[in-house]
Design a protein around this motif. Sequence first.
Motif, PDB file in Angstrom:
ATOM      1  N   LEU A   1       0.902  -1.261   0.019  1.00  7.58           N
ATOM      2  CA  LEU A   1      -0.030  -0.087  -0.004  1.00  7.58           C
ATOM      3  C   LEU A   1       0.846   1.116   0.197  1.00  7.58           C
ATOM      4  CD1 LEU A   1      -2.295  -1.142   3.043  1.00  7.58           C
ATOM      5  CD2 LEU A   1      -2.628  -1.449   0.643  1.00  7.58           C
ATOM      6  N   GLY A   2       2.019   0.955  -0.068  1.00  8.85           N
ATOM      7  CA  GLY A   2       2.955   2.318   0.192  1.00  8.85           C
ATOM      8  C   GLY A   2       2.963   2.963   1.677  1.00  8.85           C
ATOM      9  N   SER A   3       2.012   2.012   2.339  1.00  8.99           N
ATOM     10  CA  SER A   3       1.855   3.037   3.832  1.00  8.99           C
ATOM     11  C   SER A   3       2.693   2.866   4.828  1.00  8.99           C
ATOM     12  CB  SER A   3       0.414   2.433   4.189  1.00  8.99           C
ATOM     13  OG  SER A   3       0.367   1.145   4.615  1.00  8.99           O
ATOM     14  N   LYS A   4       2.978   3.749   5.748  1.00 10.72           N
ATOM     15  CA  LYS A   4       3.784   3.836   6.862  1.00 10.72           C
ATOM     16  C   LYS A   4       2.976   3.920   8.183  1.00 10.72           C
ATOM     17  CE  LYS A   4       8.595   5.166   7.517  1.00 10.72           C
ATOM     18  NZ  LYS A   4       9.849   6.009   7.236  1.00 10.72           N
ATOM     19  N   GLY A   5       3.291   2.952   9.093  1.00 13.30           N
ATOM     20  CA  GLY A   5       2.653   2.886  10.263  1.00 13.30           C
ATOM     21  C   GLY A   5       3.345   3.585  11.555  1.00 13.30           C
ATOM     22  N   PRO A   6       3.000   3.390  12.758  1.00 16.10           N
ATOM     23  CA  PRO A   6       3.890   3.653  13.783  1.00 16.10           C
ATOM     24  C   PRO A   6       5.480   3.072  14.039  1.00 16.10           C
ATOM     25  CG  PRO A   6       2.202   2.147  14.463  1.00 16.10           C
ATOM     26  CD  PRO A   6       2.127   2.304  12.910  1.00 16.10           C
ATOM     27  N   PRO A   7       6.263   3.651  14.603  1.00 12.70           N
ATOM     28  CA  PRO A   7       7.596   2.958  14.783  1.00 12.70           C
ATOM     29  C   PRO A   7       7.500   1.747  15.585  1.00 12.70           C
ATOM     30  CG  PRO A   7       7.331   5.367  15.772  1.00 12.70           C
ATOM     31  CD  PRO A   7       6.033   5.155  15.142  1.00 12.70           C
ATOM     32  N   LEU A   8       8.308   1.154  15.434  1.00 13.57           N
ATOM     33  CA  LEU A   8       8.297  -0.265  16.184  1.00 13.57           C
ATOM     34  C   LEU A   8       9.624  -0.251  16.921  1.00 13.57           C
ATOM     35  CD1 LEU A   8       7.222  -2.879  13.553  1.00 13.57           C
ATOM     36  CD2 LEU A   8       5.649  -1.882  15.534  1.00 13.57           C
ATOM     37  N   ILE A   9       9.828  -0.749  18.347  1.00 12.82           N
ATOM     38  CA  ILE A   9      11.002  -1.098  18.964  1.00 12.82           C
ATOM     39  C   ILE A   9      11.077  -2.412  19.267  1.00 12.82           C
ATOM     40  CG2 ILE A   9      12.600  -0.619  20.988  1.00 12.82           C
ATOM     41  CD1 ILE A   9      10.823   2.186  21.088  1.00 12.82           C
ATOM     42  N   PHE A  10      12.210  -3.236  18.828  1.00 10.85           N
ATOM     43  CA  PHE A  10      12.420  -4.598  18.781  1.00 10.85           C
ATOM     44  C   PHE A  10      12.799  -4.857  20.517  1.00 10.85           C
ATOM     45  CE2 PHE A  10      15.257  -8.305  18.765  1.00 10.85           C
ATOM     46  CZ  PHE A  10      14.474  -9.201  18.058  1.00 10.85           C
ATOM     47  N   ASP A  11      12.334  -5.551  21.036  1.00 15.17           N
ATOM     48  CA  ASP A  11      12.888  -6.075  22.482  1.00 15.17           C
ATOM     49  C   ASP A  11      13.701  -7.169  22.537  1.00 15.17           C
ATOM     50  OD1 ASP A  11      13.518  -6.827  25.216  1.00 15.17           O
ATOM     51  OD2 ASP A  11      11.076  -6.535  25.832  1.00 15.17           O
ATOM     52  N   PRO A  12      14.815  -7.089  22.482  1.00 16.57           N
ATOM     53  CA  PRO A  12      15.933  -8.109  22.552  1.00 16.57           C
ATOM     54  C   PRO A  12      15.844  -9.176  23.755  1.00 16.57           C
ATOM     55  CG  PRO A  12      17.007  -6.257  23.478  1.00 16.57           C
ATOM     56  CD  PRO A  12      15.658  -5.632  23.006  1.00 16.57           C
TER      57      PRO A  12
ATOM     58  N   ASP B   1      12.848 -10.830  24.241  1.00 16.29           N
ATOM     59  CA  ASP B   1      12.033 -11.865  23.899  1.00 16.29           C
ATOM     60  C   ASP B   1      11.600 -11.789  22.368  1.00 16.29           C
ATOM     61  OD1 ASP B   1      10.175  -9.728  24.161  1.00 16.29           O
ATOM     62  OD2 ASP B   1       8.743 -10.516  25.320  1.00 16.29           O
ATOM     63  N   GLY B   2      12.023 -10.820  21.970  1.00 12.74           N
ATOM     64  CA  GLY B   2      11.796 -10.764  20.140  1.00 12.74           C
ATOM     65  C   GLY B   2      10.266 -10.249  19.965  1.00 12.74           C
ATOM     66  N   SER B   3       9.688  -9.650  21.168  1.00  7.35           N
ATOM     67  CA  SER B   3       8.397  -8.833  20.815  1.00  7.35           C
ATOM     68  C   SER B   3       8.488  -7.465  20.224  1.00  7.35           C
ATOM     69  CB  SER B   3       7.861  -8.979  21.947  1.00  7.35           C
ATOM     70  OG  SER B   3       8.249  -8.137  22.742  1.00  7.35           O
ATOM     71  N   LEU B   4       7.622  -6.692  19.774  1.00  7.78           N
ATOM     72  CA  LEU B   4       7.850  -5.514  19.255  1.00  7.78           C
ATOM     73  C   LEU B   4       6.923  -4.696  19.741  1.00  7.78           C
ATOM     74  CD1 LEU B   4       7.335  -6.677  15.407  1.00  7.78           C
ATOM     75  CD2 LEU B   4       9.465  -5.517  16.286  1.00  7.78           C
ATOM     76  N   LEU B   5       7.560  -3.529  20.425  1.00  5.00           N
ATOM     77  CA  LEU B   5       6.797  -2.533  21.138  1.00  5.00           C
ATOM     78  C   LEU B   5       6.076  -1.573  19.898  1.00  5.00           C
ATOM     79  CD1 LEU B   5       9.253  -1.789  24.088  1.00  5.00           C
ATOM     80  CD2 LEU B   5       6.974  -3.103  23.937  1.00  5.00           C
ATOM     81  N   ARG B   6       4.690  -1.486  20.054  1.00  6.89           N
ATOM     82  CA  ARG B   6       4.203  -0.284  19.128  1.00  6.89           C
ATOM     83  C   ARG B   6       3.271   0.483  19.815  1.00  6.89           C
ATOM     84  NH1 ARG B   6       0.616  -2.551  14.321  1.00  6.89           N
ATOM     85  NH2 ARG B   6      -0.910  -3.326  15.855  1.00  6.89           N
ATOM     86  N   GLY B   7       3.883   1.742  20.342  1.00  7.67           N
ATOM     87  CA  GLY B   7       3.018   2.614  21.369  1.00  7.67           C
ATOM     88  C   GLY B   7       2.971   1.883  22.476  1.00  7.67           C
TER      89      GLY B   7
END
Length: 354
Positions: A56-67, A69-75
Motif C-alpha cells: 500500500l506504500g503506507s507507513k505506520g507507527p515506529p516499532l521497537i524490537f525488544d531483545p 523476547d523478540g517482541s515488538l513495542l508499538r506505542g
Amino acid sequence: MKKKLVAVIYGGRSSEHEVSIESAKTVLDLAEKAGFRALGVLIGRDGRWTAADPRLGSKGPPLIFDPADGSLLRGRSRLKPDCYFPIIHGTTGEDGVLQGLLEMAGAAYAGCGVESSAIGMDKILSKKLAAERGVPVLPHVLIEAAEKGSLERGLRKAATLPLPLFVKPVSLGSSVGVTKVKSRAALGPAVRKALRFDTAVMIERGVDRAREIVVGVLGEGASAASSVCGEVKPKGRHEFFDYEAKYLDDDGMDFILPAALPAAVAAALRDRAAAAFRALGCSGMARVDFLLDPRDPRRFWFCEINTAPGFTSHSLYPRLWNETGVSPERVVARLVKIGEARRSARARLSIARK
Ligand SMILES: Nc1ncnc2c1ncn2[C@@H]1O[C@H](COP(=O)(O)OP(=O)(O)O)[C@@H](O)[C@H]1O
Ligand SMILES: [Mg+2]
C-alpha cells in the motif's frame, strides 16, 4: 484457531533496499495466502523500524524490537510475532547480522542462521566448505588488502591460471566490482578496481561463455531438497551476468525453466546443490549457482550460494520451486515451519553446567 503472526522484515541499510521492498510485497501476499497474519516491518535507511505495508506504500507507527523476547513495542502495545521472515538482501540482512539479533532474542525466524548466512556471503569460505563435500570448484588466487605484498604475489601466482580470468570481491554481490579479464595486462587494473569495493579479492579461473545454472534448495539438514535446474542467459551485448544485465537492462536476461540439460547432469547438479547447502549448515532456503562448460555440460563448477535469494513475483527462487511442483505460498509456509522447529530445538538444548 488464532492465526499465527509472521513479521516480514524488509528494507535495510544496504544498497539492495529497493529489491527488498519488492520481495516483501510478494512475501506478505504469500504469507497471507498460506494462512498467516502478516506484518510488514520496514528497516529504514536510517536504521529505524516501522510497521509498514509496502503493497500500500503506507507507513505506520515506529516499532521497537525488544531483545529480551523478540517482541515488538508499538506505542503502548506489544506484538509477539510467532516467526520473523527476514527478506533483506546484502549487508546486515543476508550476512548473519540480523539473524544474530533475532537469535539473541530467542525469536523464530525463516531462512539460514548466523553461521551459514555469514559463510554464504564469503565466496572463498563457501567454496572451501563445498569443495570438502565433493562439490567441484574453480581454482582461484586470493588477494588481501591488509597483507603486505599480497597484490604482487597474487598477480604472480595468477600467471599460472589460463585466460580468461574473473576478478571478484570476496564478500559482495550483484556483480559489483566483477571483471572478466581477457588479457594479462588487464589483470592489475581489474584487481585494483575490485579492491575499491572489498578488502579481499579473488582472481578465479574463468569459464569462457559459461552456461549459468541455478538450483533452489529448501529444507533442513539431510532432508533438504533441490528444485529443478533453471538456466539464466545474459542477453545481447552482456558477455556475463554483469550489474547492468541484472538490474539496469530490462531485457538483460532470459530464464529457461527447466534448463535444457541431459537428465544425468541435472540430477548431479541438484545433488551437488543440496551437498553445498548442507556443507554450509544452511537452513530453510538458499539458491546455489553453478557455471557449466558450454561445450560439455558434464563439466560444471560451484559459483556461489545465495542465502537470501530474491522473492519478487518474477524472482528465480520461487519460480524454480513452482516449476518443481511446490507453490510459492507453500514455500513460505515451509520456511516458517522450519524456522519455528529450529527455535524449539535450540530452546530444548541444556544451558545448565552439568
Ligand atoms: N569463474 C567464472 N567464470 C565465468 N563466469 C563467471 C565466473 N565467476 C563469475 N562469473 C560471472 O560473473 C557473475 C557474477 O559473479 P558471482 O560470483 O555470481 O558474484 P555475485 O555475487 O556478484 O553475483 C556470474 O553470474 C557470472 O556471469
Ligand atoms: Mg551471482
